[in-house]
Design an enzyme around this catalytic site. Structure first.
Site, short mmCIF file in Angstrom:
data_model
loop_
_atom_site.label_atom_id
_atom_site.label_comp_id
_atom_site.label_asym_id
_atom_site.label_seq_id
_atom_site.Cartn_x
_atom_site.Cartn_y
_atom_site.Cartn_z
N CYS A 164 0.88 -1.42 0.13
CA CYS A 164 0.11 0.05 0.05
C CYS A 164 0.83 1.11 -0.06
CB CYS A 164 -0.89 -0.10 1.21
SG CYS A 164 -2.45 1.00 1.17
N CYS A 367 -6.42 6.73 -10.36
CA CYS A 367 -6.07 7.08 -8.81
C CYS A 367 -5.82 8.51 -8.61
CB CYS A 367 -4.81 6.02 -8.67
SG CYS A 367 -4.64 5.43 -7.07
C1 LIG Z 1 -4.65 4.21 4.21
C2 LIG Z 1 -5.37 3.47 2.88
C3 LIG Z 1 -5.55 4.52 2.02
C4 LIG Z 1 -5.84 4.04 0.65
N1 LIG Z 1 -6.02 4.96 -0.43
C5 LIG Z 1 -6.49 4.74 -1.43
C6 LIG Z 1 -6.87 5.43 -2.59
O1 LIG Z 1 -6.81 6.95 -2.52
N2 LIG Z 1 -7.40 5.11 -3.80
C7 LIG Z 1 -7.69 3.59 -4.09
O2 LIG Z 1 -8.22 3.45 -4.83
N3 LIG Z 1 -7.46 2.89 -3.14
C8 LIG Z 1 -6.74 3.11 -1.73
N4 LIG Z 1 -6.70 2.06 -0.81
C9 LIG Z 1 -6.88 0.80 -1.09
C10 LIG Z 1 -8.18 0.33 -0.85
O3 LIG Z 1 -8.71 0.83 0.32
C11 LIG Z 1 -8.72 -0.78 -0.92
O4 LIG Z 1 -8.32 -1.15 -2.51
C12 LIG Z 1 -9.91 -1.39 -0.86
O5 LIG Z 1 -10.62 -0.95 0.40
C13 LIG Z 1 -10.14 -2.58 -1.19
O6 LIG Z 1 -11.57 -3.05 -0.95
P1 LIG Z 1 -12.05 -4.57 -0.37
O7 LIG Z 1 -13.46 -4.62 -0.45
O8 LIG Z 1 -11.42 -5.41 -1.35
O9 LIG Z 1 -11.36 -4.89 0.98
P2 LIG Z 1 -11.59 -3.88 2.24
O10 LIG Z 1 -11.83 -2.48 1.99
O11 LIG Z 1 -10.46 -4.25 3.27
O12 LIG Z 1 -12.87 -4.48 3.03
C14 LIG Z 1 -12.76 -6.07 3.49
C15 LIG Z 1 -14.26 -5.98 4.13
O13 LIG Z 1 -14.59 -7.58 4.70
C16 LIG Z 1 -14.68 -7.66 5.90
N5 LIG Z 1 -14.02 -8.60 6.71
C17 LIG Z 1 -12.65 -9.14 6.77
N6 LIG Z 1 -12.43 -10.22 7.36
C18 LIG Z 1 -13.86 -10.46 7.47
C19 LIG Z 1 -14.58 -11.78 8.41
N7 LIG Z 1 -13.54 -12.87 8.97
N8 LIG Z 1 -15.67 -11.95 8.71
C20 LIG Z 1 -16.42 -10.73 8.21
N9 LIG Z 1 -16.13 -9.71 7.63
C21 LIG Z 1 -14.86 -9.65 7.34
C22 LIG Z 1 -13.82 -6.11 6.60
O14 LIG Z 1 -14.71 -5.83 7.83
C23 LIG Z 1 -14.17 -5.46 5.51
O15 LIG Z 1 -15.38 -4.51 5.50
C24 LIG Z 1 -6.38 2.59 0.46
C25 LIG Z 1 -5.94 1.80 1.31
C26 LIG Z 1 -5.52 2.20 2.67
C27 LIG Z 1 -5.26 1.18 3.96
#
Ligand SMILES: Cc1cc2nc3c(=O)[nH]c(=O)nc-3n(C[C@H](O)[C@H](O)[C@H](O)COP(=O)(O)OP(=O)(O)OC[C@H]3O[C@@H](n4cnc5c(N)ncnc54)[C@H](O)[C@@H]3O)c2cc1C
Length: 423
Positions: A164, A367
C-alpha cells in the site's frame, strides 16, 4: 438451495468489492435468489480518506455509513458477524454464532494488516502508528496531538513486503502540509522510508514520469527518502535498518547514504506493514501461502467453481522486480472492477451462460494521490502489465486534491444508495 428453488449467494465483506458485488448481483438477480452480505464491521468506510483522520480533517463518521439500511432497502440481507471459517465441501460460511449455507460464495475480505513482520511495529504494542483502519487512524490522531506539543523527527513509510505504498506517499505529503499549517514545519525533519527500488515504483514498476514527479515532490517539500529499505526492528524512538539508501532532498546529485546496520530517530512514525489474507481464509485453506485467493480469469477459485473472490483478497502476480520486497497494490477502483466481473460471472454460472474473462494483466487503473493542498491524478490502461501499457498519464496540480474531496462525497453517496452502475 431453498425449498422455493431460490439459491443463496453469500458475500463475505461489505466494502469496496463486497458491497459493489452485492448491488450488482441484486440488479441482475432481482427477487429470484437470496443475497446475503456478512461483515464484522457494520459500517462502510471510505478508506482512502483515512489519511486525513489523524490531522482532524475528517472523522470516521464523516467518511462512513451504516451498511444495514442501505442493503435492506435493496432487499439484500445483512449479517453483522465475523466469519471464522469457510467449509467449501459443506458449502457453509461459519460465523461465531452459527453457519450460513451458500450455493455461491464471493470472498471480499480485504487484508489482514501484518505488523508481526518487524519487531516493534504498529499501534498494538509497537511504537509506530498506522492508518490502515479507522481505529488505527483515530489512534494515530491522538498520538499526533501529543507530538505537536513537542515536535521532532518524523518517519513515514512502508515496510518490506508492503503493497500500500500510495497511502504512505499521500500520508507523508499531507503530514508535511499539516506541519506547515501548524507553524512547526521548521522543527521537524521528515524521512520517507520504502522498500521500493525507486521513488514512485508503487509496487507496479512505476509509471512514466512517476519517479521524476515523486522526487520533485520530495525535494520541493524537503522530505528525505530511503529506498530499498529493509527494517530490522523499531524501538521507542528509532527505526533500525538491515539495509536502505538515504537520499537527501537538499543534495540534488549527491550519493545516497548506506543505512545498513544504522538507525534513524523519530518522535512520530507511521509505517504501513505488509498485508496477508484474513485469518478466516487462512484457516480455511482456500488461499495461497499468504492467504490470498488464486483465481482464474473469471475471478473463480481454481478448485471450487462456486467460490469467487474480488478486491484485496485476490492474489495478483507481482508485475515488476523489487529486490527489497514489494507486494502488489490493489486499489479501490480495481476492487470494484473485479467485483463487477465476479458478480456477472456468478449470475452467468447460475444461469448456465458463458462467463466473461478479465485477466488481471488487462486491468486499468484510475487513482488520485493526494498531497495536502495538491496532488497527482494517475491513469493507466494496464496497471499489472508494465510492458504492455499504452496509456500512462500523470496530471499534477492543486485541483487533484479537490477532485479527491469531491470523489469522496460522490463515492459515499454512490455506495450508500447502491448506484454502482455509475462510474
Ligand atoms: C490508508 C489507505 C489508503 C488508501 N487509499 C486509496 C486510494 O486513495 N485510492 C484507492 O483506489 N485505493 C486506496 N486504498 C486501497 C483501498 O482501500 C482498497 O483497495 C479497498 O479497500 C479494497 O476493498 P476490499 O473490499 O477488497 O477490502 P476492504 O476494503 O479491506 O474490505 C474488506 C471487508 O471485509 C470485512 N471482513 C474481513 N474479514 C472478515 C471476516 N472474517 N468476517 C466478516 N467480515 C470480514 C472487513 O470488515 C471489511 O469490511 C487505500 C488503502 C489504505 C489502507
Amino acid at each position: 438451495m431453498h425449498a422455493n428453488g431460490k439459491k443463496n449467494v453469500v458475500i463475505i465483506g461489505g466494502s469496496f468489492a463486497g458491497l459493489t458485488a452485492a448491488y450488482e448481483l441484486k440488479r441482475e438477480l432481482g427477487e429470484r435468489h437470496n443475497i446475503t452480505v456478512v461483515d464484522k464491521n457494520d459500517r462502510f468506510t471510505f478508506i482512502p480518506s483515512l489519511i486525513w483522520v489523524p490531522f482532524g480533517w475528517r472523522t470516521p463518521e464523516q467518511i462512513s455509513f451504516p451498511l444495514q439500511p442501505s442493503l435492506e432497502r435493496k432487499g439484500i440481507q445483512f449479517v453483522h458477524e465475523a466469519v471464522t471459517r469457510i467449509d467449501p465441501e459443506r458449502q457453509v460460511v461459519e460465523t461465531q454464532t452459527g453457519g450460513l449455507p451458500y450455493d455461491y460464495l464471493l470472498i471480499a475480505t480485504g487484508p489482514h494488516v501484518d505488523f508481526s513482520v518487524v519487531e516493534g511495529l504498529g499501534p498494538h504494542g509497537g511504537y509506530t502508528q498506522s492508518i490502515c483502519t479507522a481505529d488505527h487512524a483515530v489512534q494515530a490522531g491522538t498520538a499526533w496531538q501529543e507530538f505537536l506539543k513537542d515536535p521532532g523527527p518524523v518517519i513515514v513509510g512502508a515496510t518490506q513486503g508492503a503493497s500500500c505504498f500510495g497511502a504512505a506517499y499521500e500520508f507523508v505529503f499531507n503530514l508535511e502540509y499539516a506541519l506547515r499549517k501548524a507553524g512547526v514545519r521548521d522543527q521537524v525533519p521528515i524521512t520517507f522510508v520504502t522498500a521500493e527500488p525507486f521513488a514512485g515504483h508503487f509496487g507496479i514498476g512505476g509509471l512514466k514520469w512517476a519517479q521524476g514527479m515523486t522526487e520533485w515532490f520530495f525535494r520541493h517539500t524537503h522530505v528525505d527518502w530511503v529506498l530499498d529499505a529493509v527494517i530490522e526492528r523499531v524501538t521507542p524512538n528509532a527505526v533500525h535498518f538491515k539495509q536502505g539508501s538515504l537520499h537527501r532532498a537538499a543534495a540534488k546529485n549527491g550519493q545516497p547514504e548506506d543505512l545498513s546496520g544504522k538507525s534513524l530517530p523519530f518522535k512520530y512514525a507511521m509505517i504501513i506493514p505488509p498485508f496477508l489474507g484474513v485469518e478466516a481464509i487462512r484457516q480455511s485453506g482456500l488461499g495461497n501461502e499468504r492467504g490470498f485467493i488464486v483465481v482464474d480469469d473469471y475471478f473463480r477459485h481454481l478448485q471450487y467453481p462456486n467460490i469467487f473472490a474480488a478486491g484485496v483478497s485476490v492474489a495478483v502476480v507481482p508485475p515488476a522486480p523489487c529486490p527489497a520486497g514489494c507486494s502488489v497494490p490493489k486499489t479501490g477502483y480495481i476492487s470494484e472492477v473485479m467485483a463487477k466481473y465476479a458478480a456477472r460471472n456468478i449470475v452467468a454460472s447460475m444461469e448456465g451462460k458463458s462467463l466473461t474473462p478479465k485477466p488481471t494483466t488487462e486491468m486499468d487503473a484510475k487513482c488520485i494521490l493526494d498531497a495536502g493542498n495538491q496532488g497527482i491524478v494517475m491513469l493507466t490502461d494496464r496497471i499489472y502489465a508494465p510492458s504492455q501499457r499504452k496509456v500512462q498519464l500523470l496530471i499534477p496540480g492543486p485541483w487533484a486534491h479537490w477532485m479527491k474531496v469531491w470523489f469522496e462525497r460522490y463515492f459515499l453517496w454512490k455506495m450508500r444508495t447502491g448506484r454502482v452502475n455509475l462510474p
